[in-house]
Design a protein around this motif. Structure first.
Motif, PDB file in Angstrom:
ATOM      1  N   VAL A  49       0.850  -1.193   0.000  1.00 36.99           N
ATOM      2  CA  VAL A  49       0.000   0.000   0.000  1.00 36.99           C
ATOM      3  C   VAL A  49       0.890   1.249   0.000  1.00 36.99           C
ATOM      4  O   VAL A  49       1.777   1.386   0.845  1.00 36.99           O
ATOM      5  CB  VAL A  49      -0.923   0.008   1.230  1.00 36.99           C
ATOM      6  CG1 VAL A  49      -1.710   1.311   1.317  1.00 36.99           C
ATOM      7  CG2 VAL A  49      -1.889  -1.184   1.172  1.00 36.99           C
ATOM      8  N   GLU A  98      -8.328  -2.253  -2.639  1.00 37.95           N
ATOM      9  CA  GLU A  98      -8.756  -1.256  -3.620  1.00 37.95           C
ATOM     10  C   GLU A  98      -9.129   0.023  -2.885  1.00 37.95           C
ATOM     11  O   GLU A  98      -9.947  -0.003  -1.960  1.00 37.95           O
ATOM     12  CB  GLU A  98      -9.952  -1.780  -4.403  1.00 37.95           C
ATOM     13  CG  GLU A  98     -10.425  -0.829  -5.483  1.00 37.95           C
ATOM     14  CD  GLU A  98     -11.543  -1.424  -6.330  1.00 37.95           C
ATOM     15  OE1 GLU A  98     -11.924  -0.794  -7.327  1.00 37.95           O
ATOM     16  OE2 GLU A  98     -12.023  -2.522  -5.984  1.00 37.95           O
ATOM     17  N   PRO A  99      -8.534   1.165  -3.267  1.00 39.16           N
ATOM     18  CA  PRO A  99      -8.904   2.424  -2.601  1.00 39.16           C
ATOM     19  C   PRO A  99     -10.343   2.789  -2.937  1.00 39.16           C
ATOM     20  O   PRO A  99     -10.763   2.691  -4.089  1.00 39.16           O
ATOM     21  CB  PRO A  99      -7.911   3.439  -3.180  1.00 39.16           C
ATOM     22  CG  PRO A  99      -7.483   2.856  -4.493  1.00 39.16           C
ATOM     23  CD  PRO A  99      -7.546   1.364  -4.335  1.00 39.16           C
ATOM     24  N   TRP A 165      -9.114   1.651   2.185  1.00 37.07           N
ATOM     25  CA  TRP A 165      -8.946   0.584   1.197  1.00 37.07           C
ATOM     26  C   TRP A 165      -9.891  -0.562   1.535  1.00 37.07           C
ATOM     27  O   TRP A 165      -9.928  -1.032   2.675  1.00 37.07           O
ATOM     28  CB  TRP A 165      -7.507   0.060   1.218  1.00 37.07           C
ATOM     29  CG  TRP A 165      -6.463   1.053   0.819  1.00 37.07           C
ATOM     30  CD1 TRP A 165      -6.004   2.109   1.556  1.00 37.07           C
ATOM     31  CD2 TRP A 165      -5.738   1.079  -0.410  1.00 37.07           C
ATOM     32  NE1 TRP A 165      -5.040   2.790   0.869  1.00 37.07           N
ATOM     33  CE2 TRP A 165      -4.851   2.186  -0.345  1.00 37.07           C
ATOM     34  CE3 TRP A 165      -5.735   0.285  -1.554  1.00 37.07           C
ATOM     35  CZ2 TRP A 165      -3.983   2.502  -1.385  1.00 37.07           C
ATOM     36  CZ3 TRP A 165      -4.870   0.597  -2.593  1.00 37.07           C
ATOM     37  CH2 TRP A 165      -4.006   1.697  -2.505  1.00 37.07           C
TER      38      TRP A 165
END
Length: 200
Positions: A49, A98-99, A165
């Motif tokens: 990340v 996934e943001p 996220w």
């Protein structure tokens, strides 16, 4: 062997049983044995990340009552995955992050965020916020902040930006699901100046 990234987790000392035999390809009937979810959690620890670094315009100093546009670099903040596997078993799990949103806290009550909640949701194209471009000076940013007072002698405002996220996982035996959302934030100083005008 303990996961060095979880050495302070009380559960790291839970396994105190002696080794046991399991036929190759057979899942062990043991609560503390490595499972697909355990592999998924291990993969979570290894997700690369990126640091929560936002883009802002104008850069340098903001101006009282003029919007500061805030966005994330789409090339940097994108879906990413890591797979962890258990050797000689064919068992593996893939964890995906996934943001989904960027939360803005201006660092002072004398500010207005865009949107008002300070929560900038992900766009259809996977971006969050929108880069400032020439000709947008009179527009309201989809993600940003307007400071209503200069930062003055008390020093710059500590703007806090936090990216959430969404974390999910799948495995080779068909199991899968969600893990708790990951939130990663950073604080950066924002100096706000007031434009002085002279009327003659």
């Amino acid at each position: 062997m303990k996961n060095p990234k979880r050495k302070d987790d009380p559960e790291a000392n839970s396994c105190d049983k002696q080794p046991f035999w399991v036929d190759e390809g057979e899942p062990p009937n043991e609560p503390l044995a490595v499972s697909p979810q355990v592999l998924a959690e291990y993969a979570y620890d290894e997700l690369p990340v990126p640091d929560t670094e936002i883009e802002m315009a104008p850069t340098g100093k903001s101006t009282v009552n003029l919007p500061t546009w805030i966005w994330l670099d789409k090339a940097k903040f994108k879906k990413l995955s890591v797979t962890a596997s258990l050797p000689w078993t064919g068992l593996s799990a893939t964890t995906t992050a996934e943001p989904v949103s960027l939360h803005i806290e201006p660092g002072t009550a004398d500010a207005q965020t865009y949107p008002a909640s300070g929560e900038c949701e992900i766009n259809e194209d996977g971006s969050i916020g929108a880069p400032y471009a020439k000709g947008k000076a009179d527009q309201t940013p989809p993600c940003g902040v307007s400071y209503l007072r200069s930062s003055g002698s008390d020093g710059p405002y500590p703007l806090r930006a936090t990216v959430t996220w969404k974390i999910s996982w799948t495995s080779t035996n068909g199991e899968g699901g969600d893990l708790p959302d990951g939130t990663f934030g950073t604080t950066q100083d924002v100096t706000v100046q007031e434009i002085q005008s002279v009327n003659r």
